[in-house]
Design a protein around this motif. Structure first.
Motif, short mmCIF file in Angstrom:
data_model
loop_
_atom_site.label_atom_id
_atom_site.label_comp_id
_atom_site.label_asym_id
_atom_site.label_seq_id
_atom_site.Cartn_x
_atom_site.Cartn_y
_atom_site.Cartn_z
N ALA A 600 0.83 -1.21 0.00
CA ALA A 600 0.00 0.00 0.00
C ALA A 600 0.87 1.26 0.00
N ARG A 601 1.96 1.26 0.78
CA ARG A 601 2.86 2.41 0.81
C ARG A 601 3.49 2.64 -0.57
N ARG A 602 3.87 1.55 -1.24
CA ARG A 602 4.47 1.68 -2.57
C ARG A 602 3.44 2.15 -3.60
N GLN A 603 2.20 1.74 -3.44
CA GLN A 603 1.15 2.22 -4.33
C GLN A 603 0.94 3.73 -4.17
N ILE A 604 1.01 4.20 -2.94
CA ILE A 604 0.90 5.64 -2.68
C ILE A 604 2.07 6.38 -3.32
N ASP A 605 3.26 5.82 -3.18
CA ASP A 605 4.43 6.43 -3.83
C ASP A 605 4.27 6.44 -5.35
N ASP A 606 3.70 5.38 -5.90
CA ASP A 606 3.45 5.33 -7.34
C ASP A 606 2.55 6.48 -7.78
N ALA A 607 1.52 6.73 -7.00
CA ALA A 607 0.59 7.81 -7.34
C ALA A 607 1.32 9.16 -7.35
N GLU A 608 2.22 9.36 -6.37
CA GLU A 608 2.98 10.61 -6.33
C GLU A 608 3.93 10.71 -7.53
N VAL A 609 4.58 9.61 -7.89
CA VAL A 609 5.50 9.63 -9.03
C VAL A 609 4.74 9.90 -10.33
N ASN A 610 3.61 9.24 -10.51
CA ASN A 610 2.82 9.45 -11.72
C ASN A 610 2.28 10.86 -11.81
N LEU A 611 1.98 11.45 -10.66
CA LEU A 611 1.55 12.85 -10.65
C LEU A 611 2.70 13.76 -11.07
N THR A 612 3.89 13.49 -10.55
CA THR A 612 5.06 14.29 -10.92
C THR A 612 5.37 14.17 -12.41
N LEU A 613 5.18 12.97 -12.96
CA LEU A 613 5.45 12.75 -14.38
C LEU A 613 4.31 13.23 -15.28
N GLY A 614 3.21 13.70 -14.67
CA GLY A 614 2.08 14.19 -15.46
C GLY A 614 1.21 13.10 -16.04
N LYS A 615 1.32 11.87 -15.52
CA LYS A 615 0.52 10.77 -16.06
C LYS A 615 -0.89 10.76 -15.49
N ARG A 624 -6.80 8.30 -5.20
CA ARG A 624 -6.12 7.02 -5.05
C ARG A 624 -5.41 6.93 -3.70
N ILE A 625 -4.72 7.99 -3.33
CA ILE A 625 -3.97 7.99 -2.07
C ILE A 625 -4.90 7.89 -0.88
N LEU A 626 -5.99 8.66 -0.89
CA LEU A 626 -6.93 8.63 0.23
C LEU A 626 -7.57 7.25 0.38
N GLN A 627 -7.94 6.63 -0.73
CA GLN A 627 -8.54 5.30 -0.69
C GLN A 627 -7.58 4.28 -0.08
N LEU A 628 -6.34 4.29 -0.53
CA LEU A 628 -5.35 3.36 0.00
C LEU A 628 -5.08 3.60 1.48
N ALA A 629 -4.96 4.87 1.86
CA ALA A 629 -4.62 5.22 3.24
C ALA A 629 -5.72 4.78 4.21
N GLU A 631 -8.05 2.48 3.67
CA GLU A 631 -8.21 1.02 3.62
C GLU A 631 -7.13 0.31 4.43
N HIS A 632 -5.90 0.83 4.39
CA HIS A 632 -4.79 0.16 5.05
C HIS A 632 -4.32 0.88 6.32
N HIS A 633 -5.08 1.90 6.75
CA HIS A 633 -4.82 2.57 8.04
C HIS A 633 -3.45 3.24 8.06
N LEU A 634 -3.12 4.01 7.01
CA LEU A 634 -1.78 4.59 6.87
C LEU A 634 -1.82 6.11 6.99
N VAL A 635 -0.76 6.66 7.59
CA VAL A 635 -0.57 8.11 7.64
C VAL A 635 0.04 8.56 6.31
N THR A 636 -0.59 9.57 5.69
CA THR A 636 -0.11 10.13 4.43
C THR A 636 -0.26 11.64 4.49
N ARG A 637 -0.02 12.31 3.37
CA ARG A 637 -0.23 13.75 3.33
C ARG A 637 -1.71 14.10 3.43
N LEU A 638 -2.59 13.11 3.25
CA LEU A 638 -4.03 13.35 3.30
C LEU A 638 -4.70 12.75 4.52
#
Length: 752
Positions: A600-615, A624-629, A631-638
């Motif tokens: 789940a953490r790597r999926q969140i990182d993927d979303a950030e990378v794809n955002l940076t790349l403009g994908k 995507r980040i909020l849903q993952l966070a 669902e998996h009880h994770l601290v993120t920027r959101l």
């Protein structure tokens, strides 16, 4: 006719009695009521402005950090913090329990704020607050909702704790309503994957947050909306040279005898017979439990001023070429795979263009600049005659040693090495211009193009730099070399990921030769390019979505979620001009815990990378980040973790004082070069401005919260020796009233 002596005496006595009576009347009718009003007005002011918790430097019997209040010469002792880190390593994953014990040594009710680092790839999923014999378990909430819950509990006098992500590797823990002389314990849990490179496994535990440099055009930087939100809670005080302390945490001066002690232990169960286990930067005791298990404990309390790094390796006969692990959670299987390509013999290599960038800003002062100079000198000595190269140095200015890349002749290399030897550390860290200059490939020279960037990475504009890499990387490969005891590993690893390179850390001069030799093995050997991964089963969610080049000695690490770990995983690519492929049967994967959190953490990182790349768009990434966070009880920027006690303990009319836990400067940093005399003066000026500002409202709009600011040094200025202003006013009023009564008395007597 003159009056008789007896009559004169009687008149004088009558005048005296009349004056005395008038004075008594004046005192009872005017003086005493006025005094009563003054004392009544003074009483609440004194009870709030000068409580028993305030101290002076002379009151302290031991080394303490005193935080300046609005009263001249009055201070409150900063909350104390002790940290314990307990880590269980099982095969490819590590579960860490971070225990923070906050102690309020004053007579005041305190809210403590602590800024602390975590690994940039850590999945923070649990928070427990321990109050007496009660354990309060936190909930995961959207960031704004969690903050609102915490603020409400704070106002209501309830104990509460809030963990927020400020950056992917920097978090804050706020603890409200710590009672006088009370201790509150907060436990934070996170999962991370074990790192594998060059045949050695490693685990990094960051222990210090370094000051960050803010670029001169920081206000003009168009940060993404998510990072604005993430940084909105921070209050940064910048000096003229741009150095700032994250979330306004006070910085301990080098001569301070106060420290934030850390205890740490690691229960290592590698899953294979161990050959060598060592701590790189701390003294530890290592107990052998079995062939594949060790217990590692810090030798005494450590000072939180450098990262803890543990390395271990397998005996030669049991080195795993492939690591495959799985975890079943709910209806899904989660898979973690380490795939290391075989070493490939190569013929004479074609010429390359290598651009070296070295940071010689103020944060690199002390031992860091020595490590950087030694590393770059070694790198220059490894160039081949058919290579082209250039050297760029930067602080808040930039110098390209050659106008363009030149051939690696003996004379060119010698002159570049002399240039590097003369570099010293000073000034700010303007990283964007040298990064753009290094990525400039307008000349399009043939061959492989590589950028080697040596820095500690302590800047505030990470996203601006990552956006620049995504936009301008072209055919360049970026190799980040992190220098010092506590580099910004988030920036380093993300920049290397976007730049399709690798990240190397050099924490001491003694490591330079070994680390740079390993790096040049990567630079000089062909990478596995055009990497692809395919599962025989359908409906597999794979991370990372952008598969990197694989360099000599480094594995490809894949995480996936699928209905059932069955079938096979096939990884393929090109080594030079030769195809390479490997197939892994998933039903042979070993069981391991924590893989779902890591995925789940790597999926969140993927979303950030794809955002940076403009994908993807900002909205798509946030969703995507909020849903993952959640669902998996994770601290993120959101999202944040918040725990609230059900009991109100702070009395309704008792004020709450906010105080930041002081941070230490990373080991090896030069305090004077980093901040400088002018920065110290401006920091003190900022403190004075804050103290004389509007005190009617708190930072969060809470009227019962009194924010306490901290001087930049652990040694506070001497208290003022003047009499308090309110006492002077009282004395003046008393003198005026006494003078008025005496004047009336004399006037009456003269008339008589």
């Amino acid at each position: 006719m003159s009056a008789s002596p007896s009559l004169s005496r009687n008149r004088n006595q009558h005048a005296v009695l009349t004056g005395a009576g008038l004075f008594l009347w004046f005192s009872n009718a005017i003086l005493l009521p006025v005094l009563a009003v003054i004392l009544a007005l003074l009483h609440p002011l004194e009870s709030q402005a000068q409580p028993a918790a305030f101290v002076t430097p002379n009151d302290m019997g031991a080394g303490s950090l005193l935080l300046q209040t609005a009263q001249d010469g009055k201070y409150i002792e900063a909350p104390r913090l002790a940290t314990d880190v307990d880590i269980d390593v099982n095969g490819p994953t590590a579960r860490a329990v971070l225990t923070q014990a906050f102690e309020n040594s004053t007579d005041k009710w305190v809210e403590a704020l602590y800024v602390f680092p975590l690994p940039e790839d850590s999945a923070v999923y649990s928070l427990k607050m321990i109050v007496g014999n009660r354990v309060i378990v936190a909930d995961i909430k959207e960031k704004q909702a969690a903050r609102a819950i915490y603020e409400k509990a704070r106002r209501e006098g309830k104990k509460a704790s809030l963990v927020e992500q400020q950056r992917p590797n920097v978090f804050t823990n706020a603890v409200a309503n710590i009672g006088p002389h009370e201790k509150i314990v907060v436990q934070i849990e996170y999962q991370q994957a074990v790192h594998l490179a060059d045949g050695r496994f490693s685990l990094r535990v960051p222990l210090v947050v370094a000051p960050r440099y803010t670029p001169q055009n920081a206000e003009a930087i168009a940060q993404r909306a998510d990072l604005k939100a993430g940084w909105g809670q921070t209050k940064q005080s910048s000096s003229r040279n741009g150095v700032s302390k994250p979330v306004s945490a006070p910085l301990l001066a080098p001569e301070s005898d106060r420290a934030n002690p850390v205890t740490l232990k690691v229960n290592l169960n590698a899953g294979f017979p161990l050959d060598d286990v060592k701590s790189l930067y701390h003294t530890v005791e290592i107990d052998r439990v079995s062939d594949g298990a060790r217990r590692i404990v810090l030798d005494g309390d450590a000072t939180a001023d450098r990262d803890f790094v543990l390395e271990w390796s397998a005996v030669a006969s049991s080195v795993p070429s492939v690591g495959l692990f799985r975890e079943h959670v709910g209806k899904d299987d989660y898979v973690l795979a380490y795939v290391t390509p075989p070493a490939v013999a190569t013929s004479q290599k074609a010429g390359r263009e290598v651009v070296f960038v070295i940071d010689n800003s103020g944060s690199m002062g002390g031992t860091s600049i020595e490590q950087a100079r030694a590393s770059l000198d070694y790198a220059l000595s490894r160039l081949k005659t058919n290579d082209r190269f250039n050297v760029i140095r930067f602080d808040d200015t930039m110098t390209k040693f050659f106008p363009d890349s030149v051939m690696a002749t003996a004379d060119n290399i010698a002159s570049a090495r002399r240039f590097v030897t003369g570099l010293d550390a000073s000034g700010g860290t303007e990283m964007l211009p040298p990064l753009q200059a290094a990525l400039d490939d307008s000349h399009q020279t043939p061959g492989l193009r590589q950028v080697v960037f040596l820095t500690d990475g302590e800047v505030n504009n990470e996203q601006q730099l990552l956006d620049a890499i995504a936009q301008s990387r072209g055919r360049s490969r970026i190799f980040m070399v992190g220098i010092g005891s506590a580099p910004n590993t988030y920036l380093m690893s993300r920049a290397a990921e976007l730049g399709r390179g690798s990240f190397t850390h050099i924490g001491s001069v003694a490591e330079v030769d070994e680390r740079m030799r390993i790096l040049f093995d990567k630079l000089e050997n062909p990478a596995v390019t055009n990497v692809a991964a395919a599962f025989s089963e359908k409906n597999v969610n794979l991370s990372p979505s952008l598969l990197p080049d694989i360099y000599h000695g480094e594995p490809l690490v894949l995480a996936a979620r699928m209905g059932k770990a069955a079938g096979s995983l096939t990884v393929s690519g090109m080594v030079g001009d030769r195809p390479w492929t490997i197939s892994l049967p998933l039903d042979q994967a070993s069981n391991a815990k924590g893989i779902s959190k890591i995925w789940a953490r790597r999926q969140i990182d993927d979303a950030e990378v794809n955002l940076t790349l403009g994908k993807i768009t900002q909205t798509e990434a946030d969703k995507r980040i909020l849903q993952l966070a959640l669902e998996h009880h994770l601290v993120t920027r959101l999202t944040s973790l918040v725990a609230v006690d059900s009991k109100r303990l702070r009395p309704a009319n008792t004020p709450l004082t906010t105080a930041d836990i002081p941070l230490q400067l990373p080991a090896g940093w030069d305090y004077d070069k980093l901040l400088g005399i002018e920065a110290m003066r401006e920091a003190k000026a900022d403190t004075r401005d804050h103290q004389t500002g509007d005190k009617s409202q708190s930072v969060n709009g809470d009227a019962d919260v009194q924010e306490i600011s901290a001087p930049p040094s652990a040694s506070p200025p001497l208290p003022q020796t003047a009499t308090p202003a309110m006492l002077l006013i009282l004395q003046g009023l008393l003198a005026l009233l006494f003078g008025a009564s005496l004047l009336i008395f004399i006037s009456r007597r003269s008339k008589a």
